[in-house]
Design a protein around this motif. Structure first.
Motif, PDB file in Angstrom:
ATOM      1  N   PHE A 179      10.670-103.166 -12.874  1.00  6.89           N
ATOM      2  CA  PHE A 179      12.121-104.658 -13.160  1.00  6.89           C
ATOM      3  C   PHE A 179      12.941-104.584 -12.272  1.00  6.89           C
ATOM      4  O   PHE A 179      13.877-104.720 -12.326  1.00  6.89           O
ATOM      5  CB  PHE A 179      11.979-105.265 -14.149  1.00  6.89           C
ATOM      6  N   LEU A 237      15.880-107.087 -10.331  1.00  7.68           N
ATOM      7  CA  LEU A 237      15.768-108.291 -11.315  1.00  7.68           C
ATOM      8  C   LEU A 237      17.283-107.187 -11.452  1.00  7.68           C
ATOM      9  O   LEU A 237      18.510-108.703 -11.727  1.00  7.68           O
ATOM     10  CB  LEU A 237      15.239-108.386 -13.014  1.00  7.68           C
ATOM     11  N   LEU A 277      13.697-106.793 -19.361  1.00 10.35           N
ATOM     12  CA  LEU A 277      12.838-105.880 -19.165  1.00 10.35           C
ATOM     13  C   LEU A 277      13.217-104.955 -17.853  1.00 10.35           C
ATOM     14  O   LEU A 277      12.971-103.944 -17.670  1.00 10.35           O
ATOM     15  CB  LEU A 277      12.430-107.462 -18.166  1.00 10.35           C
ATOM     16  N   TYR A 278      14.786-104.976 -16.973  1.00 11.87           N
ATOM     17  CA  TYR A 278      15.237-104.646 -16.270  1.00 11.87           C
ATOM     18  C   TYR A 278      15.356-102.717 -16.592  1.00 11.87           C
ATOM     19  O   TYR A 278      15.765-102.252 -16.083  1.00 11.87           O
ATOM     20  CB  TYR A 278      16.603-105.143 -16.485  1.00 11.87           C
ATOM     21  N   SER A 324      12.889-100.440 -17.786  1.00  8.97           N
ATOM     22  CA  SER A 324      11.989-100.741 -16.993  1.00  8.97           C
ATOM     23  C   SER A 324      13.257 -99.493 -16.260  1.00  8.97           C
ATOM     24  O   SER A 324      12.808 -97.984 -14.780  1.00  8.97           O
ATOM     25  CB  SER A 324      11.630-101.628 -15.608  1.00  8.97           C
TER      26      SER A 324
END
Length: 219
Positions: free
Chosen positions: A131, A134, A177-178, A181
């Protein structure tokens, strides 16, 4: 054969470092969340006054700067606990106001925050999806939401404040998420900074959900 062996050893070493960062990050994150929660409860039970917007901003950014500067030493751990403890202290008065009028909202926000964090983290760790794309959007979005939030407080605009809370729920979900990841794919190798990023995401996610759920219950 030697070249293939070297490549394999390099990959194994990289994977080992990633697992170590993940393990240390989640261990430190658990401790800081518990410590912050303890300080918040202490602040709430003793009816401690909120330090105010200016002190909160100076304290947060000052301690964040200190953490960044000391992230590669043992003092980095001290700075992390100072930062998360301070944020817990600022959270106490907010929790007190909701606990007095709508205690169920606190539990709902807590459960929702835990479910969102666990679900998003598990998704990244299971799918191993990257991710990193992002990053730029999150930076711009958080800056805009932060400035809008300041405007809502300074000019007392409830509708804008709710809109900012909704924005932060989405942005902090994206940050989880970022950052997860980023750790998984070797973009973040410092577990102290990874912990700070995830803690900030959890903190803002919880406070935003608290405001949104509180508003819905008051309707």
């Amino acid at each position: 054969m030697n070249q293939n062996t070297a490549i394999l050893q390099s990959a194994q070493s990289s994977q080992s470092v990633t697992h170590k960062v993940l393990r240390n990050t989640y261990a430190l994150l658990s401790l800081t969340v518990l410590f912050s929660a303890g300080v918040a409860i202490f602040s709430m039970v003793n009816n401690l006054a909120h330090p105010g917007l200016l002190v909160t901003l100076v304290g947060y950014f000052g301690l964040l700067f200190l953490t960044v500067k000391t992230r590669n030493s043992g003092w980095g751990l001290v700075s992390v606990f100072a930062l998360t403890g301070f944020m817990g202290y600022t959270l106490g008065p907010l929790l007190g106001s909701y606990w007095a009028g709508a205690p169920a909202v606190v539990g709902q926000a807590l459960l929702a925050t835990g479910a969102i964090f666990a679900g998003l983290s598990a998704y990244v760790l299971t799918t191993r999806k990257n991710f990193s794309f992002l990053g730029s959007a999150l930076f711009v979005g958080i800056l805009v939401a932060f400035l809008a939030g300041l405007g809502a407080m300074l000019f007392d605009i409830p509708a804008l404040s709710l809109a900012v809370s909704a924005m932060f729920v989405l942005l902090m979900s994206g940050l989880i998420l970022y950052e997860t990841s980023n750790i998984l794919h070797g973009g973040e190798t410092n577990y102290i900074m990874a912990t700070v990023s995830l803690y900030v995401a959890i903190f803002n996610l919880f406070t935003s959900l608290l405001q949104l759920l509180g508003f819905m219950q008051s309707e």
